[in-house]
Design a protein around this motif. Structure first.
Motif, PDB file in Angstrom:
ATOM      1  N   TYR A   1       0.844 -15.697  -5.129  1.00  0.00           N
ATOM      2  CA  TYR A   1      -0.169 -14.654  -4.938  1.00  0.00           C
ATOM      3  C   TYR A   1      -0.070 -14.065  -3.531  1.00  0.00           C
ATOM      4  CZ  TYR A   1      -4.653 -12.392  -4.313  1.00  0.00           C
ATOM      5  OH  TYR A   1      -5.621 -11.485  -4.025  1.00  0.00           O
ATOM      6  N   ASN A   2       0.053 -14.913  -2.523  1.00  0.00           N
ATOM      7  CA  ASN A   2       0.129 -14.432  -1.144  1.00  0.00           C
ATOM      8  C   ASN A   2       1.398 -13.623  -0.899  1.00  0.00           C
ATOM      9  OD1 ASN A   2      -2.323 -15.463  -0.330  1.00  0.00           O
ATOM     10  ND2 ASN A   2      -1.446 -17.409   0.322  1.00  0.00           N
ATOM     11  N   LEU A   3       2.517 -14.031  -1.478  1.00  0.00           N
ATOM     12  CA  LEU A   3       3.749 -13.264  -1.333  1.00  0.00           C
ATOM     13  C   LEU A   3       3.625 -11.882  -1.982  1.00  0.00           C
ATOM     14  CD1 LEU A   3       6.466 -15.992  -1.947  1.00  0.00           C
ATOM     15  CD2 LEU A   3       6.006 -14.767   0.184  1.00  0.00           C
ATOM     16  N   ALA A   4       3.046 -11.839  -3.162  1.00  0.00           N
ATOM     17  CA  ALA A   4       2.860 -10.554  -3.835  1.00  0.00           C
ATOM     18  C   ALA A   4       1.917  -9.661  -3.041  1.00  0.00           C
ATOM     19  CB  ALA A   4       2.319 -10.772  -5.247  1.00  0.00           C
ATOM     20  N   ASP A   5       0.854 -10.231  -2.514  1.00  0.00           N
ATOM     21  CA  ASP A   5      -0.096  -9.468  -1.715  1.00  0.00           C
ATOM     22  C   ASP A   5       0.565  -8.919  -0.455  1.00  0.00           C
ATOM     23  OD1 ASP A   5      -2.689  -8.458  -1.123  1.00  0.00           O
ATOM     24  OD2 ASP A   5      -2.966 -10.106   0.299  1.00  0.00           O
ATOM     25  N   THR A   6       1.360  -9.737   0.202  1.00  0.00           N
ATOM     26  CA  THR A   6       2.062  -9.293   1.406  1.00  0.00           C
ATOM     27  C   THR A   6       3.053  -8.192   1.076  1.00  0.00           C
ATOM     28  OG1 THR A   6       1.843 -11.487   2.369  1.00  0.00           O
ATOM     29  CG2 THR A   6       3.518 -10.053   3.314  1.00  0.00           C
ATOM     30  N   PHE A   7       3.807  -8.366   0.002  1.00  0.00           N
ATOM     31  CA  PHE A   7       4.784  -7.355  -0.402  1.00  0.00           C
ATOM     32  C   PHE A   7       4.110  -6.019  -0.676  1.00  0.00           C
ATOM     33  CE2 PHE A   7       6.922  -5.148  -3.917  1.00  0.00           C
ATOM     34  CZ  PHE A   7       8.115  -4.845  -3.291  1.00  0.00           C
ATOM     35  N   LEU A   8       3.002  -6.056  -1.422  1.00  0.00           N
ATOM     36  CA  LEU A   8       2.326  -4.810  -1.767  1.00  0.00           C
ATOM     37  C   LEU A   8       1.668  -4.172  -0.551  1.00  0.00           C
ATOM     38  CD1 LEU A   8       0.859  -5.805  -5.227  1.00  0.00           C
ATOM     39  CD2 LEU A   8       2.807  -4.317  -4.751  1.00  0.00           C
ATOM     40  N   SER A   9       1.163  -4.980   0.374  1.00  0.00           N
ATOM     41  CA  SER A   9       0.560  -4.436   1.590  1.00  0.00           C
ATOM     42  C   SER A   9       1.605  -3.756   2.454  1.00  0.00           C
ATOM     43  CB  SER A   9      -0.118  -5.548   2.390  1.00  0.00           C
ATOM     44  OG  SER A   9      -1.175  -6.096   1.657  1.00  0.00           O
ATOM     45  N   VAL A  10       2.762  -4.380   2.613  1.00  0.00           N
ATOM     46  CA  VAL A  10       3.833  -3.783   3.418  1.00  0.00           C
ATOM     47  C   VAL A  10       4.337  -2.514   2.742  1.00  0.00           C
ATOM     48  CG1 VAL A  10       6.204  -4.128   4.211  1.00  0.00           C
ATOM     49  CG2 VAL A  10       4.501  -5.923   4.533  1.00  0.00           C
ATOM     50  N   ARG A  11       4.452  -2.550   1.442  1.00  0.00           N
ATOM     51  CA  ARG A  11       4.906  -1.366   0.705  1.00  0.00           C
ATOM     52  C   ARG A  11       3.941  -0.205   0.915  1.00  0.00           C
ATOM     53  NH1 ARG A  11       5.209  -0.814  -5.699  1.00  0.00           N
ATOM     54  NH2 ARG A  11       6.199   1.199  -5.782  1.00  0.00           N
ATOM     55  N   ARG A  12       2.656  -0.509   0.866  1.00  0.00           N
ATOM     56  CA  ARG A  12       1.655   0.538   1.078  1.00  0.00           C
ATOM     57  C   ARG A  12       1.751   1.086   2.498  1.00  0.00           C
ATOM     58  NH1 ARG A  12      -4.880  -0.042   1.153  1.00  0.00           N
ATOM     59  NH2 ARG A  12      -5.260   2.119   1.691  1.00  0.00           N
ATOM     60  N   MET A  13       1.949   0.213   3.475  1.00  0.00           N
ATOM     61  CA  MET A  13       2.072   0.670   4.851  1.00  0.00           C
ATOM     62  C   MET A  13       3.305   1.547   5.031  1.00  0.00           C
ATOM     63  SD  MET A  13       0.870  -2.725   6.950  1.00  0.00           S
ATOM     64  CE  MET A  13       1.770  -2.223   8.376  1.00  0.00           C
ATOM     65  N   MET A  14       4.405   1.206   4.370  1.00  0.00           N
ATOM     66  CA  MET A  14       5.624   1.996   4.500  1.00  0.00           C
ATOM     67  C   MET A  14       5.459   3.368   3.835  1.00  0.00           C
ATOM     68  SD  MET A  14       7.661   0.226   6.291  1.00  0.00           S
ATOM     69  CE  MET A  14       9.273   0.916   6.044  1.00  0.00           C
ATOM     70  N   ILE A  15       4.793   3.412   2.698  1.00  0.00           N
ATOM     71  CA  ILE A  15       4.571   4.673   2.000  1.00  0.00           C
ATOM     72  C   ILE A  15       3.610   5.552   2.794  1.00  0.00           C
ATOM     73  CG2 ILE A  15       3.513   5.709  -0.042  1.00  0.00           C
ATOM     74  CD1 ILE A  15       4.604   3.340  -1.645  1.00  0.00           C
ATOM     75  N   CYS A  16       2.592   4.919   3.324  1.00  0.00           N
ATOM     76  CA  CYS A  16       1.518   5.647   3.976  1.00  0.00           C
ATOM     77  C   CYS A  16       1.869   6.026   5.420  1.00  0.00           C
ATOM     78  CB  CYS A  16       0.267   4.783   3.951  1.00  0.00           C
ATOM     79  SG  CYS A  16      -1.234   5.698   4.071  1.00  0.00           S
TER      80      CYS A  16
END
Length: 63
Positions: free
Chosen positions: A36-51
């Motif tokens: 869960y924590n790995l998925a959350d980190t991945f999605l947070s970083v992805r959002r930061m890169m997109i945004c």
């Protein structure tokens, strides 16, 4: 009835068997939290890169 069996098995079984019986669910729970924590980190970083923070211009969804 099950409580009596569990207590009986703790008293009569070997220590190694009892420890394994109780550590396997704990290890599985820790692995689930890790995933869960790995998925959350991945999605947070992805959002930061997109945004391209800062600033972020995400708009909340309206239904």
């Amino acid at each position: 009835m099950d409580n009596e069996k569990n207590l009986d098995s703790i008293v009569t079984d070997s220590v190694a068997k009892v420890v394994l019986k109780h550590t396997i669910p704990a290890v599985l729970a820790m692995l689930m939290v890790l995933i869960y924590n790995l998925a959350d980190t991945f999605l947070s970083v992805r959002r930061m890169m997109i945004c391209r923070l800062p600033p972020c211009h995400w708009k909340p969804l309206s239904f």
